[in-house]
Motif scaffolding. Structure first.
Motif, short mmCIF file in Angstrom:
data_model
loop_
_atom_site.label_atom_id
_atom_site.label_comp_id
_atom_site.label_asym_id
_atom_site.label_seq_id
_atom_site.Cartn_x
_atom_site.Cartn_y
_atom_site.Cartn_z
N ILE A 13 0.82 -1.21 0.00
CA ILE A 13 0.00 0.00 0.00
C ILE A 13 0.86 1.26 0.00
O ILE A 13 0.45 2.30 -0.51
CB ILE A 13 -0.98 -0.01 1.20
CG1 ILE A 13 -2.12 0.98 0.95
CG2 ILE A 13 -0.27 0.33 2.50
CD1 ILE A 13 -3.25 0.84 1.92
N ASP A 16 1.56 1.87 -3.46
CA ASP A 16 0.34 2.35 -4.10
C ASP A 16 0.15 3.85 -3.84
O ASP A 16 -0.33 4.59 -4.72
CB ASP A 16 -0.88 1.58 -3.58
CG ASP A 16 -0.90 0.14 -4.05
OD1 ASP A 16 -0.19 -0.18 -5.03
OD2 ASP A 16 -1.62 -0.68 -3.43
N GLN A 19 2.38 5.71 -6.15
CA GLN A 19 1.87 5.71 -7.53
C GLN A 19 0.67 6.64 -7.68
O GLN A 19 0.51 7.28 -8.71
CB GLN A 19 1.49 4.28 -7.95
CG GLN A 19 1.23 4.13 -9.44
CD GLN A 19 2.45 4.50 -10.27
OE1 GLN A 19 3.55 4.04 -10.00
NE2 GLN A 19 2.26 5.35 -11.29
N LEU A 32 -5.93 5.80 0.04
CA LEU A 32 -4.88 4.83 0.34
C LEU A 32 -4.15 5.17 1.64
O LEU A 32 -3.76 4.27 2.40
CB LEU A 32 -3.88 4.78 -0.82
CG LEU A 32 -4.40 4.14 -2.11
CD1 LEU A 32 -3.45 4.43 -3.27
CD2 LEU A 32 -4.59 2.64 -1.93
#
Length: 224
Positions: A13, A16, A19, A32
């Protein structure tokens, strides 16, 4: 909090989150980040390895001319959305030491609108127990001096991202000397074009090329 501080063993995560910022997805970044908090991941890891790394990647792309100022600003908004969720947890961690924490006045110099690095540093300073006064961006030289006079900080921090604006850091140091305030405050400089050599050239006290190092430099300056 679990100990997720290995760069080679990051929770997926965290990647993530990086990103989401690279993709300039503000809502997804916040979502997130909250998921990472709910998983009880270390807030410092979320901040440093997730949010900060994502923004740093966009900043590197900006430096290479692959993205432009609007994208850089959007990445900062993404990071801010995540930081707002993490910051209360950092406050609870109380990483500061009463013997080292002090007052910092910080801002981006005149003619320079960049604030990503400054904002990351502010978050890290607060997490380490510093009282931080953020002057904002495009701060005239005289306003830095006036803030030193009015706030009586332990440290004055000045950020400059562009070569054409870094001279303002030197000008502020000179103004502090003219006003008889230079001995009352430690001066730290930072930003892409700055360096240890630049710190020495303009007579500043501290320099760091990232937020972690800047916090340690601030602590060291107060210990002198």
């Amino acid at each position: 909090m679990t100990d997720e501080d290995s760069a080679d063993d990051l929770d997926p995560i965290i990647e993530d989150i990086q990103q989401a910022i690279i993709d300039l997805e503000e809502d997804k970044t916040a979502e997130l980040t909250q998921e990472a908090i709910d998983k009880d991941l270390n807030p410092l890891v979320i901040l440093q390895e997730g949010l900060t790394e994502g923004v740093r990647t966009v900043g590197d792309k900006f430096g290479r001319g692959e993205v432009f100022l609007p994208e850089l600003a959007m990445s900062a908004d993404c990071m801010k959305a995540g930081v707002e969720l993490v910051e209360p947890l950092l406050d609870e961690m109380d990483l500061g030491d009463e013997d080292t924490a002090g007052k910092v006045v910080i801002g981006t110099v005149d003619e320079d609108i960049h604030n990503i690095g400054k904002n990351i540093l502010i978050t890290m300073l607060k997490a380490n127990g510093f009282d931080v006064i953020d002057l904002g961006v495009e701060i005239p030289n005289e306003d830095f001096v006036e803030a030193v006079r009015e706030e009586d900080p332990d440290i004055l921090g000045m950020s400059a991202l562009m070569t054409m604006t870094m001279d303002h850091q030197e000008e502020v140091v000179e103004l502090l000397e003219e006003e008889g305030l230079r001995d009352d405050v430690k001066v730290m400089v930072g930003g892409a074009p700055t360096s240890e050599e630049w710190r020495d050239e303009i007579g500043a006290d501290g320099y760091a090329d990232n937020a972690d190092a800047a916090v340690q430099e601030a602590i060291a300056l107060l210990a002198e």
